[in-house]
Design an enzyme around this catalytic site. Structure first.
Site, PDB file in Angstrom:
ATOM      1  N   ILE A 135       0.851  -1.200   0.000  1.00 36.00           N
ATOM      2  CA  ILE A 135       0.000   0.000   0.000  1.00 36.00           C
ATOM      3  C   ILE A 135       0.880   1.240   0.000  1.00 36.00           C
ATOM      4  CG2 ILE A 135      -1.785   1.285   1.237  1.00 36.00           C
ATOM      5  CD1 ILE A 135      -2.661  -1.347   2.493  1.00 36.00           C
ATOM      6  N   GLU A 150       1.735  -3.788   5.658  1.00 33.27           N
ATOM      7  CA  GLU A 150       0.849  -3.377   4.562  1.00 33.27           C
ATOM      8  C   GLU A 150       1.220  -4.048   3.247  1.00 33.27           C
ATOM      9  OE1 GLU A 150       3.968  -0.012   4.943  1.00 33.27           O
ATOM     10  OE2 GLU A 150       3.013  -1.514   6.216  1.00 33.27           O
TER      11      GLU A 150
END
Length: 307
Positions: free
Chosen positions: A181, A223
């Site tokens: 991300i 992430e």
């Protein structure tokens, strides 16, 4: 049929005794017929089959779906009615074995070991409800990430190693997507870690929706996510990666009074033409492509064609 008449009366009595057991406070505790998976990706899962018709096979419509080329699309059917459970071979390629003997139709008894095809093992047994709950909780904790509901890194490593070995043996391509991300720290810093958790949860849901049943998404850490694409070459993997990237770009995550937008960078690497010796090399290559996507502007897919 491989039942022995001399043991029928004993087995019937044994099953009837197991149906209800009185506890210390004299209450009756029912126990149910169950299948415990002993091998394969779902090893450790327990399936309650009380009063059910259960199908096992490669077809995603099967009650117990197994992504294994040694398993037929609908390989076996189990029918539980009253106190009898019967397993039937649905004209499979590799057959069914109960306690080492090949069968077409067989009435199961407590403790039977079942081999579906060449390597998928189950145990049939009568179990208390709390056993089923505890065993499935253990399976979930060992294999899934609680936040995203995707498989965890431990499961991913085990899966990828087996898929890589299969691809090498059968000369089939295998692709790996590594994604991260973009600017995730800014989300946590601006809106708090609960907002970050909401983003991760929504992303996990999106990945499960975007991928076909035979492809597997995992939370690799923090992430970062990984997707294993079976029998997919670089071109196919790039198409899947771009579709995922676009879907995430269009996603809006609602948190309190905020509408959060996000993007991901994705690195793609494929095993083709024996270009890697180990699955670790495949991971390293996909990671390198991910870093390239980050450094070249983010919100993009980068890949390296096989030699």
């Amino acid at each position: 049929m491989s039942n022995k008449n001399s043991s029928n009366k004993y087995n019937e009595d044994k099953t009837q005794i197991a149906n209800e057991i009185k506890t210390a406070d004299h209450t009756e505790t029912p126990i149910d017929p169950c299948l415990t998976q002993l091998s394969g990706h779902g090893s450790g899962q327990v399936f309650n089959i009380r009063d059910k018709v259960v199908t096992i096979g490669r077809d995603p419509a099967c009650s117990i779906w197994i992504d294994d080329p040694h398993i037929s699309r609908t390989h076996a059917t189990l029918v539980n009615k009253e106190e009898t459970t019967v397993i039937t071979d649905m004209e499979s390629t590799n057959g069914i074995f109960v306690n080492g003997t090949k069968v077409q139709t067989h009435s199961l008894i407590n403790g039977d070991r079942i081999l579906i095809g060449t390597r998928l093992h189950f145990k049939f047994s009568m179990e208390f409800a709390d056993y089923q709950i505890v065993q499935n909780q253990k399976y979930q904790q060992a294999n899934y990430d609680s936040l995203t509901k995707l498989y965890n890194k431990r499961f991913f490593i085990d899966l990828l190693s087996r898929e890589f070995s299969f691809s090498r043996r059968n000369k089939q391509p295998l692709s790996l997507l590594m994604m991260d991300i973009d600017y995730f720290k800014k989300i946590n810093d601006s809106y708090g870690h609960l907002a970050g958790d909401q983003v991760l949860s929504q992303l996990g849901h999106l990945l499960k929706k975007e991928l076909r049943h035979e492809n597997v998404a995992c939370r690799y850490g923090g992430e970062e996510f990984a997707v294993v694409l079976r029998n997919a070459n670089t071109t196919s993997a790039e198409i899947v990666a771009e579709r995922i990237r676009y879907s995430i770009e269009k996603l809006t995550v609602s948190y309190m009074n905020h509408s959060l937008k996000l993007t991901v960078s994705i690195g793609v690497s494929s095993y083709e033409h024996a270009n890697f010796e180990t699955y670790e090399e495949l991971i390293t290559s996909a990671d390198e492509q991910l870093y390239e996507a980050k450094y070249s502007g983010r919100n993009r897919v980068t890949f390296k064609k096989a030699a």
